[in-house]
Scaffold this motif. Structure first.
Motif, PDB file in Angstrom:
ATOM      1  N   CYS A  26      15.909  41.023 -30.684  1.00 47.82           N
ATOM      2  CA  CYS A  26      14.450  40.108 -30.773  1.00 47.82           C
ATOM      3  C   CYS A  26      14.711  38.701 -30.381  1.00 47.82           C
ATOM      4  CB  CYS A  26      14.027  40.168 -32.318  1.00 47.82           C
ATOM      5  SG  CYS A  26      12.391  39.891 -32.486  1.00 47.82           S
ATOM      6  N   CYS A  27      15.515  38.208 -30.667  1.00 47.15           N
ATOM      7  CA  CYS A  27      15.970  36.764 -30.168  1.00 47.15           C
ATOM      8  C   CYS A  27      16.206  36.538 -29.030  1.00 47.15           C
ATOM      9  CB  CYS A  27      17.395  36.299 -31.020  1.00 47.15           C
ATOM     10  SG  CYS A  27      16.682  35.608 -32.677  1.00 47.15           S
ATOM     11  N   ALA A  28      16.977  37.597 -28.159  1.00 46.76           N
ATOM     12  CA  ALA A  28      17.336  37.403 -26.900  1.00 46.76           C
ATOM     13  C   ALA A  28      15.990  37.670 -26.111  1.00 46.76           C
ATOM     14  CB  ALA A  28      18.234  38.539 -26.629  1.00 46.76           C
ATOM     15  N   HIS A  29      15.093  38.613 -26.509  1.00 42.09           N
ATOM     16  CA  HIS A  29      13.886  38.928 -25.876  1.00 42.09           C
ATOM     17  C   HIS A  29      12.868  37.769 -25.903  1.00 42.09           C
ATOM     18  CE1 HIS A  29      10.776  41.320 -24.084  1.00 42.09           C
ATOM     19  NE2 HIS A  29       9.976  40.935 -24.744  1.00 42.09           N
ATOM     20  N   PHE A  30      12.545  37.264 -27.211  1.00 42.86           N
ATOM     21  CA  PHE A  30      11.602  36.197 -27.354  1.00 42.86           C
ATOM     22  C   PHE A  30      12.038  34.519 -27.092  1.00 42.86           C
ATOM     23  CE2 PHE A  30       9.918  39.825 -29.542  1.00 42.86           C
ATOM     24  CZ  PHE A  30       8.481  39.967 -29.085  1.00 42.86           C
ATOM     25  N   GLN A  81      23.600  33.733 -25.365  1.00 46.28           N
ATOM     26  CA  GLN A  81      22.633  32.932 -26.041  1.00 46.28           C
ATOM     27  C   GLN A  81      23.139  32.089 -27.422  1.00 46.28           C
ATOM     28  OE1 GLN A  81      19.376  34.904 -27.399  1.00 46.28           O
ATOM     29  NE2 GLN A  81      17.802  33.464 -27.187  1.00 46.28           N
ATOM     30  N   VAL A  82      22.892  30.975 -27.226  1.00 49.26           N
ATOM     31  CA  VAL A  82      23.001  29.978 -28.340  1.00 49.26           C
ATOM     32  C   VAL A  82      21.468  29.837 -29.199  1.00 49.26           C
ATOM     33  CG1 VAL A  82      23.854  27.881 -29.460  1.00 49.26           C
ATOM     34  CG2 VAL A  82      24.948  28.758 -27.481  1.00 49.26           C
ATOM     35  N   ILE A  83      21.924  30.284 -30.711  1.00 51.82           N
ATOM     36  CA  ILE A  83      20.400  30.360 -31.183  1.00 51.82           C
ATOM     37  C   ILE A  83      20.807  29.229 -32.517  1.00 51.82           C
ATOM     38  CG2 ILE A  83      18.856  31.737 -32.774  1.00 51.82           C
ATOM     39  CD1 ILE A  83      19.720  34.043 -31.214  1.00 51.82           C
ATOM     40  N   GLU A  84      19.779  28.325 -32.734  1.00 47.72           N
ATOM     41  CA  GLU A  84      19.727  27.471 -33.775  1.00 47.72           C
ATOM     42  C   GLU A  84      19.096  28.213 -34.814  1.00 47.72           C
ATOM     43  OE1 GLU A  84      21.248  24.715 -34.073  1.00 47.72           O
ATOM     44  OE2 GLU A  84      21.976  24.633 -31.923  1.00 47.72           O
ATOM     45  N   THR A  85      20.046  28.133 -36.168  1.00 52.47           N
ATOM     46  CA  THR A  85      19.378  28.971 -37.300  1.00 52.47           C
ATOM     47  C   THR A  85      19.379  27.832 -38.661  1.00 52.47           C
ATOM     48  OG1 THR A  85      20.440  31.041 -36.424  1.00 52.47           O
ATOM     49  CG2 THR A  85      19.878  30.869 -38.740  1.00 52.47           C
ATOM     50  N   MET A  86      18.060  28.093 -39.205  1.00 53.44           N
ATOM     51  CA  MET A  86      17.994  27.296 -40.556  1.00 53.44           C
ATOM     52  C   MET A  86      17.560  28.196 -41.620  1.00 53.44           C
ATOM     53  SD  MET A  86      15.390  24.108 -41.614  1.00 53.44           S
ATOM     54  CE  MET A  86      14.324  25.488 -42.162  1.00 53.44           C
ATOM     55  N   PRO A  87      18.228  28.323 -42.595  1.00 55.11           N
ATOM     56  CA  PRO A  87      17.780  29.308 -43.719  1.00 55.11           C
ATOM     57  C   PRO A  87      16.991  28.621 -44.519  1.00 55.11           C
ATOM     58  CG  PRO A  87      20.404  29.341 -43.491  1.00 55.11           C
ATOM     59  CD  PRO A  87      19.783  28.292 -42.529  1.00 55.11           C
ATOM     60  N   LEU A  88      16.103  29.510 -45.171  1.00 53.83           N
ATOM     61  CA  LEU A  88      14.924  29.067 -45.986  1.00 53.83           C
ATOM     62  C   LEU A  88      14.685  30.241 -47.240  1.00 53.83           C
ATOM     63  CD1 LEU A  88      12.551  26.723 -45.746  1.00 53.83           C
ATOM     64  CD2 LEU A  88      11.117  28.559 -45.192  1.00 53.83           C
ATOM     65  N   PHE A  89      14.529  29.359 -48.457  1.00 58.54           N
ATOM     66  CA  PHE A  89      14.088  30.115 -49.508  1.00 58.54           C
ATOM     67  C   PHE A  89      12.975  31.223 -49.353  1.00 58.54           C
ATOM     68  CE2 PHE A  89      16.309  26.570 -51.776  1.00 58.54           C
ATOM     69  CZ  PHE A  89      17.052  27.549 -52.607  1.00 58.54           C
ATOM     70  N   HIS A  90      13.290  32.644 -49.857  1.00 52.42           N
ATOM     71  CA  HIS A  90      12.080  33.643 -49.600  1.00 52.42           C
ATOM     72  C   HIS A  90      10.929  33.223 -50.280  1.00 52.42           C
ATOM     73  CE1 HIS A  90      10.556  37.445 -49.491  1.00 52.42           C
ATOM     74  NE2 HIS A  90      11.551  37.889 -48.737  1.00 52.42           N
ATOM     75  N   PRO A  91       9.694  33.298 -49.478  1.00 47.90           N
ATOM     76  CA  PRO A  91       8.694  32.966 -49.927  1.00 47.90           C
ATOM     77  C   PRO A  91       8.060  33.857 -51.259  1.00 47.90           C
ATOM     78  CG  PRO A  91       8.396  33.347 -47.840  1.00 47.90           C
ATOM     79  CD  PRO A  91       9.647  33.882 -48.185  1.00 47.90           C
ATOM     80  N   LYS A  92       8.774  34.906 -51.511  1.00 46.48           N
ATOM     81  CA  LYS A  92       8.490  35.443 -52.860  1.00 46.48           C
ATOM     82  C   LYS A  92       9.124  34.735 -54.250  1.00 46.48           C
ATOM     83  CE  LYS A  92       7.894  40.190 -51.171  1.00 46.48           C
ATOM     84  NZ  LYS A  92       8.601  41.452 -51.461  1.00 46.48           N
ATOM     85  N   LEU A  93       9.978  33.805 -53.879  1.00 49.57           N
ATOM     86  CA  LEU A  93      10.708  33.060 -54.677  1.00 49.57           C
ATOM     87  C   LEU A  93       9.792  31.981 -55.271  1.00 49.57           C
ATOM     88  CD1 LEU A  93      12.960  32.062 -56.627  1.00 49.57           C
ATOM     89  CD2 LEU A  93      13.837  30.633 -54.719  1.00 49.57           C
ATOM     90  N   SER A 110      30.935  32.493 -35.137  1.00 48.87           N
ATOM     91  CA  SER A 110      30.613  33.875 -34.804  1.00 48.87           C
ATOM     92  C   SER A 110      30.028  34.314 -33.763  1.00 48.87           C
ATOM     93  CB  SER A 110      30.114  34.262 -36.058  1.00 48.87           C
ATOM     94  OG  SER A 110      28.511  33.786 -35.930  1.00 48.87           O
ATOM     95  N   LEU A 111      30.581  35.330 -32.996  1.00 50.55           N
ATOM     96  CA  LEU A 111      29.984  35.828 -31.784  1.00 50.55           C
ATOM     97  C   LEU A 111      29.318  37.018 -32.203  1.00 50.55           C
ATOM     98  CD1 LEU A 111      29.566  35.689 -28.624  1.00 50.55           C
ATOM     99  CD2 LEU A 111      31.381  36.807 -28.399  1.00 50.55           C
ATOM    100  N   VAL A 112      28.022  37.284 -32.038  1.00 51.20           N
ATOM    101  CA  VAL A 112      27.322  38.485 -32.178  1.00 51.20           C
ATOM    102  C   VAL A 112      27.042  39.166 -31.027  1.00 51.20           C
ATOM    103  CG1 VAL A 112      25.379  39.571 -33.254  1.00 51.20           C
ATOM    104  CG2 VAL A 112      26.037  37.468 -34.238  1.00 51.20           C
ATOM    105  N   LYS A 113      27.493  40.466 -30.780  1.00 54.12           N
ATOM    106  CA  LYS A 113      27.250  41.249 -29.762  1.00 54.12           C
ATOM    107  C   LYS A 113      26.394  42.441 -29.788  1.00 54.12           C
ATOM    108  CE  LYS A 113      31.824  40.256 -27.525  1.00 54.12           C
ATOM    109  NZ  LYS A 113      32.870  40.706 -26.668  1.00 54.12           N
ATOM    110  N   VAL A 114      25.498  42.261 -29.028  1.00 52.87           N
ATOM    111  CA  VAL A 114      24.409  43.491 -29.112  1.00 52.87           C
ATOM    112  C   VAL A 114      24.468  44.362 -27.846  1.00 52.87           C
ATOM    113  CG1 VAL A 114      22.122  44.139 -29.617  1.00 52.87           C
ATOM    114  CG2 VAL A 114      23.138  42.590 -30.756  1.00 52.87           C
TER     115      VAL A 114
END
Length: 279
Positions: A197-201, A243-255, A101-105
């Motif tokens: 936010c990812c592009a900035h930080f 920009q290439v961003i590495e992403t790792m999903p995590l269970f929501h802390p409320k769970l 996927s290519l996300v354009k902003v």
């Protein structure tokens, strides 16, 4: 006279509460627990109602996990996690999957936040003074913000906090102030907001928390149970810059707050993130 009074009280109790015969022992045990009659009643079997409300005592043990230092000063952090007896050793493997996927902003982050609220300034983010132009990790989606609920301040944070389970997890990872940022799920133009936010930080890792944040980041319908702890590479284009961003999903802390058995899984995933950031 005393015997007549006791008989009347007993009759009144029965008439007023209309308790069934199998509940009488429990009721009287509670009423007379400070009298000599109580020892005769404690041996009776609990009724189903009382048994269902009786708390179950469980034995909790803990193990220690050595976490590598992500900040400048190396040291060990010991994390106590309640687990079952004789736990199997946790094997940490970093599994990576590519995303096409290519996300354009089209809008930069500094311009974007002004569109949400003219009072939102980067300098107001707690811990921003420690920011050095890039960070290790973004935690995305702990809270959700509706369009009608925009606060007057920019709702991001770059400092440690032990006021919630997510804050304690971050603190245990030993990430320095200014090296991470917590970003809420702002429902208005959510994808534009997080990837700007990812592009900035410029994070090394983006961690979406929960199913909604994961679906938005991976841009597809997925079951969190199948993708948590798995790394995905996402290509983005923000304001003309790729920009290439590495992403790792995590269970929501409320769970984790309502299902403590998931804490071990969450910690295993967090250790994958630590290994990725320190390798």
């Amino acid at each position: 006279m005393a015997q007549q009074l006791i008989s009347k009280l007993t009759k009144d109790f029965n008439n007023k509460l209309k308790i069934s015969s199998n509940e009488k022992p429990n009721y009287y045990a509670k009423i007379f627990e400070n009298t000599l009659w109580f020892p005769k009643l404690v041996g009776r079997t609990l009724s189903s109602n009382e048994a269902s409300n009786k708390p179950i005592e469980t034995k909790k043990e803990s193990f220690e996990v050595n976490v590598p230092e992500i900040a400048a000063k190396p040291q060990e952090a010991k994390i106590e996690v309640p687990i079952e007896d004789n736990p199997a050793p946790v094997k940490i493997e970093v599994e990576k999957k590519a995303s096409s996927s290519l996300v354009k902003v089209d809008t930069s982050f500094t311009n974007l936040i002004q569109k949400y609220n003219e009072n939102w300034k980067l300098e107001t983010i707690p811990g921003y003074q420690d920011y050095q132009g890039e960070i290790d990790i973004i935690f995305f989606g702990l809270d959700e913000i509706e369009e009608s609920e925009f606060p007057d301040f920019l709702p991001l944070s770059m400092i440690e906090s032990d006021q919630d389970i997510m804050g304690r997890m971050i603190k245990a990872m030993k990430i320095s102030s200014g090296r991470f940022i917590r970003v809420p799920f702002i429902k208005k133009d959510a994808k534009e907001f997080i990837f700007s936010c990812c592009a900035h930080f410029k994070p090394s890792l983006l961690v979406p928390l929960g199913a909604a944040a994961t679906k938005l980041c991976l841009d597809k319908q997925v079951r969190l149970a199948n993708v948590h702890g798995v790394f995905h590479s996402i290509q983005t284009e923000v304001d003309g810059k790729t920009q290439v961003i590495e992403t790792m999903p995590l269970f929501h802390p409320k769970l984790l707050e309502v299902n403590e058995s998931m804490k071990k899984t969450a910690w295993a995933d967090m250790q994958k993130a630590i290994k990725f950031l320190t390798s």
